[in-house]
Design a protein around this motif. Structure first.
Motif, PDB file in Angstrom:
ATOM      1  N   ALA A   1       0.822  -1.206   0.000  1.00 48.97           N
ATOM      2  CA  ALA A   1       0.000   0.000   0.000  1.00 48.97           C
ATOM      3  C   ALA A   1       0.856   1.256   0.000  1.00 48.97           C
ATOM      4  O   ALA A   1       0.614   2.187  -0.780  1.00 48.97           O
ATOM      5  N   LEU A   2       1.883   1.293   0.850  1.00 46.99           N
ATOM      6  CA  LEU A   2       2.716   2.496   0.965  1.00 46.99           C
ATOM      7  C   LEU A   2       3.460   2.786  -0.333  1.00 46.99           C
ATOM      8  O   LEU A   2       3.376   3.888  -0.887  1.00 46.99           O
ATOM      9  N   VAL A   3       4.194   1.789  -0.834  1.00 47.50           N
ATOM     10  CA  VAL A   3       4.997   2.004  -2.042  1.00 47.50           C
ATOM     11  C   VAL A   3       4.112   2.071  -3.281  1.00 47.50           C
ATOM     12  O   VAL A   3       4.303   2.924  -4.156  1.00 47.50           O
ATOM     13  N   GLY A   4       3.127   1.174  -3.364  1.00 50.61           N
ATOM     14  CA  GLY A   4       2.265   1.143  -4.548  1.00 50.61           C
ATOM     15  C   GLY A   4       1.468   2.416  -4.738  1.00 50.61           C
ATOM     16  O   GLY A   4       1.382   2.944  -5.858  1.00 50.61           O
ATOM     17  N   ILE A   5       0.897   2.941  -3.657  1.00 45.01           N
ATOM     18  CA  ILE A   5       0.108   4.175  -3.758  1.00 45.01           C
ATOM     19  C   ILE A   5       1.011   5.367  -4.069  1.00 45.01           C
ATOM     20  O   ILE A   5       0.668   6.225  -4.892  1.00 45.01           O
ATOM     21  N   THR A   6       2.169   5.436  -3.411  1.00 46.72           N
ATOM     22  CA  THR A   6       3.087   6.551  -3.648  1.00 46.72           C
ATOM     23  C   THR A   6       3.581   6.568  -5.094  1.00 46.72           C
ATOM     24  O   THR A   6       3.518   7.596  -5.788  1.00 46.72           O
ATOM     25  N   VAL A   7       4.093   5.425  -5.554  1.00 45.57           N
ATOM     26  CA  VAL A   7       4.610   5.354  -6.920  1.00 45.57           C
ATOM     27  C   VAL A   7       3.480   5.532  -7.927  1.00 45.57           C
ATOM     28  O   VAL A   7       3.630   6.242  -8.940  1.00 45.57           O
ATOM     29  N   GLY A   8       2.330   4.904  -7.678  1.00 46.21           N
ATOM     30  CA  GLY A   8       1.206   5.014  -8.608  1.00 46.21           C
ATOM     31  C   GLY A   8       0.688   6.428  -8.743  1.00 46.21           C
ATOM     32  O   GLY A   8       0.339   6.873  -9.847  1.00 46.21           O
ATOM     33  N   ALA A   9       0.640   7.172  -7.626  1.00 45.41           N
ATOM     34  CA  ALA A   9       0.159   8.556  -7.673  1.00 45.41           C
ATOM     35  C   ALA A   9       1.113   9.437  -8.474  1.00 45.41           C
ATOM     36  O   ALA A   9       0.690  10.249  -9.311  1.00 45.41           O
ATOM     37  N   MET A  10       2.421   9.288  -8.229  1.00 43.27           N
ATOM     38  CA  MET A  10       3.401  10.076  -8.999  1.00 43.27           C
ATOM     39  C   MET A  10       3.415   9.648 -10.463  1.00 43.27           C
ATOM     40  O   MET A  10       3.544  10.479 -11.364  1.00 43.27           O
ATOM     41  N   TRP A  11       3.282   8.370 -10.692  1.00 44.91           N
ATOM     42  CA  TRP A  11       3.267   7.825 -12.052  1.00 44.91           C
ATOM     43  C   TRP A  11       2.093   8.381 -12.850  1.00 44.91           C
ATOM     44  O   TRP A  11       2.222   8.713 -14.037  1.00 44.91           O
ATOM     45  N   GLY A  12       0.955   8.509 -12.211  1.00 45.19           N
ATOM     46  CA  GLY A  12      -0.232   8.948 -12.926  1.00 45.19           C
ATOM     47  C   GLY A  12      -0.347  10.453 -13.073  1.00 45.19           C
ATOM     48  O   GLY A  12      -0.908  10.937 -14.063  1.00 45.19           O
ATOM     49  N   TYR A  13       0.192  11.223 -12.104  1.00 40.69           N
ATOM     50  CA  TYR A  13      -0.031  12.670 -12.129  1.00 40.69           C
ATOM     51  C   TYR A  13       1.146  13.443 -12.706  1.00 40.69           C
ATOM     52  O   TYR A  13       0.957  14.420 -13.428  1.00 40.69           O
ATOM     53  N   ILE A  14       2.370  13.037 -12.377  1.00 39.25           N
ATOM     54  CA  ILE A  14       3.546  13.767 -12.851  1.00 39.25           C
ATOM     55  C   ILE A  14       3.929  13.212 -14.227  1.00 39.25           C
ATOM     56  O   ILE A  14       4.498  12.121 -14.334  1.00 39.25           O
ATOM     57  N   ARG A  15       3.610  13.938 -15.268  1.00 35.17           N
ATOM     58  CA  ARG A  15       3.767  13.431 -16.638  1.00 35.17           C
ATOM     59  C   ARG A  15       5.206  13.071 -17.006  1.00 35.17           C
ATOM     60  O   ARG A  15       5.419  12.060 -17.684  1.00 35.17           O
ATOM     61  N   PRO A  16       6.243  13.838 -16.599  1.00 31.79           N
ATOM     62  CA  PRO A  16       7.619  13.436 -16.974  1.00 31.79           C
ATOM     63  C   PRO A  16       8.039  12.083 -16.408  1.00 31.79           C
ATOM     64  O   PRO A  16       8.966  11.451 -16.934  1.00 31.79           O
ATOM     65  N   LEU A  17       7.376  11.631 -15.329  1.00 36.68           N
ATOM     66  CA  LEU A  17       7.739  10.345 -14.726  1.00 36.68           C
ATOM     67  C   LEU A  17       7.042   9.164 -15.402  1.00 36.68           C
ATOM     68  O   LEU A  17       7.368   8.016 -15.088  1.00 36.68           O
ATOM     69  N   ASP A  18       6.107   9.452 -16.290  1.00 38.80           N
ATOM     70  CA  ASP A  18       5.318   8.373 -16.876  1.00 38.80           C
ATOM     71  C   ASP A  18       6.183   7.398 -17.674  1.00 38.80           C
ATOM     72  O   ASP A  18       6.073   6.180 -17.510  1.00 38.80           O
ATOM     73  N   ARG A  19       7.065   7.921 -18.507  1.00 38.06           N
ATOM     74  CA  ARG A  19       7.874   7.044 -19.371  1.00 38.06           C
ATOM     75  C   ARG A  19       8.853   6.182 -18.575  1.00 38.06           C
ATOM     76  O   ARG A  19       8.879   4.965 -18.761  1.00 38.06           O
ATOM     77  N   PRO A  20       9.686   6.759 -17.688  1.00 43.54           N
ATOM     78  CA  PRO A  20      10.648   5.899 -16.977  1.00 43.54           C
ATOM     79  C   PRO A  20       9.988   4.863 -16.072  1.00 43.54           C
ATOM     80  O   PRO A  20      10.432   3.706 -16.012  1.00 43.54           O
ATOM     81  N   ILE A  21       8.916   5.250 -15.359  1.00 48.10           N
ATOM     82  CA  ILE A  21       8.255   4.279 -14.484  1.00 48.10           C
ATOM     83  C   ILE A  21       7.568   3.198 -15.300  1.00 48.10           C
ATOM     84  O   ILE A  21       7.540   2.029 -14.907  1.00 48.10           O
ATOM     85  N   THR A  22       7.036   3.575 -16.468  1.00 49.89           N
ATOM     86  CA  THR A  22       6.423   2.569 -17.340  1.00 49.89           C
ATOM     87  C   THR A  22       7.436   1.537 -17.796  1.00 49.89           C
ATOM     88  O   THR A  22       7.143   0.333 -17.855  1.00 49.89           O
ATOM     89  N   GLU A  23       8.650   1.985 -18.118  1.00 51.15           N
ATOM     90  CA  GLU A  23       9.688   1.052 -18.539  1.00 51.15           C
ATOM     91  C   GLU A  23      10.078   0.106 -17.408  1.00 51.15           C
ATOM     92  O   GLU A  23      10.261  -1.103 -17.617  1.00 51.15           O
ATOM     93  N   VAL A  24      10.205   0.659 -16.199  1.00 51.86           N
ATOM     94  CA  VAL A  24      10.512  -0.199 -15.035  1.00 51.86           C
ATOM     95  C   VAL A  24       9.395  -1.203 -14.812  1.00 51.86           C
ATOM     96  O   VAL A  24       9.642  -2.393 -14.545  1.00 51.86           O
ATOM     97  N   TYR A  25       8.165  -0.731 -14.934  1.00 55.94           N
ATOM     98  CA  TYR A  25       7.013  -1.625 -14.752  1.00 55.94           C
ATOM     99  C   TYR A  25       7.024  -2.750 -15.787  1.00 55.94           C
ATOM    100  O   TYR A  25       6.783  -3.921 -15.446  1.00 55.94           O
ATOM    101  N   ASN A  26       7.296  -2.409 -17.043  1.00 56.90           N
ATOM    102  CA  ASN A  26       7.294  -3.429 -18.108  1.00 56.90           C
ATOM    103  C   ASN A  26       8.364  -4.486 -17.868  1.00 56.90           C
ATOM    104  O   ASN A  26       8.133  -5.681 -18.095  1.00 56.90           O
ATOM    105  N   VAL A  27       9.542  -4.046 -17.396  1.00 56.36           N
ATOM    106  CA  VAL A  27      10.626  -5.004 -17.144  1.00 56.36           C
ATOM    107  C   VAL A  27      10.235  -5.979 -16.034  1.00 56.36           C
ATOM    108  O   VAL A  27      10.386  -7.198 -16.161  1.00 56.36           O
ATOM    109  N   ILE A  28       9.717  -5.433 -14.926  1.00 53.26           N
ATOM    110  CA  ILE A  28       9.369  -6.296 -13.785  1.00 53.26           C
ATOM    111  C   ILE A  28       8.130  -7.134 -14.093  1.00 53.26           C
ATOM    112  O   ILE A  28       8.086  -8.331 -13.770  1.00 53.26           O
ATOM    113  N   ASN A  29       7.153  -6.518 -14.745  1.00 50.30           N
ATOM    114  CA  ASN A  29       5.888  -7.217 -14.972  1.00 50.30           C
ATOM    115  C   ASN A  29       6.005  -8.331 -16.006  1.00 50.30           C
ATOM    116  O   ASN A  29       5.224  -9.289 -15.982  1.00 50.30           O
TER     117      ASN A  29
END
Length: 322
Positions: free
Chosen positions: A134-162
């Protein structure tokens, strides 16, 4: 109605029935007052569901008993091997009686004590993993969804892990590291936050460009405040549901890893260890109690969290408040 008729009607009404209302500043301030409380309303809606209320009481009782059980009188140790005084041998597979309420296992350990010790271990894993997710998922998810410059790098990390199956990651981490409680929690935490972050990100994207968020941004409101005050409160109901489901899911993964031989050591009682031990004996009718009792406790915990999570999610929706 004409003016003459109104005049005649007013003449027939006693003036003693009317008086001028005085202006009270304090009462005027209370005109728009409301005693509405979000969490109180959520609780009131939640307790209206009798099934969820009964399960909440049941889970509270189980949690309290699990914590105080070792300190109650006449309780046995979960790892001690008991000896049959008449034979001097291990009291193996002793059926439930007044002394051993749930019987003993194949090496003479008390199943009653092992079940509650295992429940403490499994709940510790589930709660630790659930809160970390909850702590990490909500924090990262909120920044991932709202801060547009972070969308691309976090998406790449997500794709690698997922793209690597979660089960493979769990197996590799538990295999490489030394088996233990800390290893189990660490392995689950490394993969558990991914789905929560993706879930929160998708919800944030849906509501981030609504008028009140754009107005707050134009007024210079900091990004942190927009996320915590405008966005996340809107998602409380669905986030609480995911948090409630994360706990039994973590316990389920612990049972699975133990089932394939990569879970906690046998010396650490857990529901996974107990179910794995009972599974080997379930074909013998006289020994099935060693599987039934831990499976029953596990079922109560998982079903209770699932039902309460769904009911609380509905109760947390302001549209269901009166």
């Amino acid at each position: 109605m004409g003016s003459k008729a109104i005049s005649k009607l007013s003449d027939g009404i006693s003036q003693d029935l009317f008086e001028f209302a005085g202006y009270d500043e304090e009462e005027a301030k209370r005109a728009g007052y409301s005693n509405y409380s979000y969490w109180r309303s959520t609780w009131q809606v939640f307790i209206k569901n009798r099934v969820a209320l009964v399960l909440l009481i049941l889970m509270t009782t189980v949690l309290v008993f699990t914590l105080i059980q070792p300190y109650l009188p006449n309780q046995k140790l979960p790892t001690k091997i008991y000896i049959d005084e008449s034979t001097g041998m291990q009291l193996s597979n002793h059926k439930p009686d007044s002394e051993f309420w749930f019987g003993t296992n194949s090496i003479g350990q008390d199943i009653w004590a092992r079940i509650w010790s295992g429940t403490r271990t499994s709940l510790l894993i589930g709660l630790a993993v659930g809160f970390f997710e909850a702590l990490v998922g909500i924090t990262v998810g909120a920044m991932w969804g709202y801060i547009r410059p972070l969308d691309r790098p976090i998406t790449e990390v997500y794709n690698v892990i997922n793209n690597v199956p979660k089960t493979i990651i769990l197996i590799l981490l538990t295999y490489i590291m030394r088996p233990g409680l800390g290893t189990m929690i660490f392995a689950m935490c490394m993969t558990g936050w991914i789905n929560m972050a993706r879930f929160v990100r998708n919800l944030i994207i849906i509501i981030r460009d609504r008028e009140y968020n754009l107005a707050s941004k134009c007024l210079g409101t900091p990004t942190r405040r927009i996320i915590t005050k405008n966005l996340l409160p809107y998602l409380v109901s669905v986030i609480m549901l995911r948090m409630a489901l994360a706990i039994p899911l973590a316990i389920g993964y612990e049972v699975f890893l133990t089932y394939i031989g990569l879970g906690l050591p046998v010396s650490i009682p857990s529901l996974g260890n107990l179910i794995n031990e009972g599974r080997l004996l379930m074909m013998a009718p006289s020994l099935r109690y060693q599987l039934i009792f831990p499976a029953l406790v596990l079922s109560i915990i998982t079903i209770s969290f699932y039902v309460m999570g769904n009911v609380f999610s509905d109760a947390a929706d302001p549209r269901n408040h009166v």
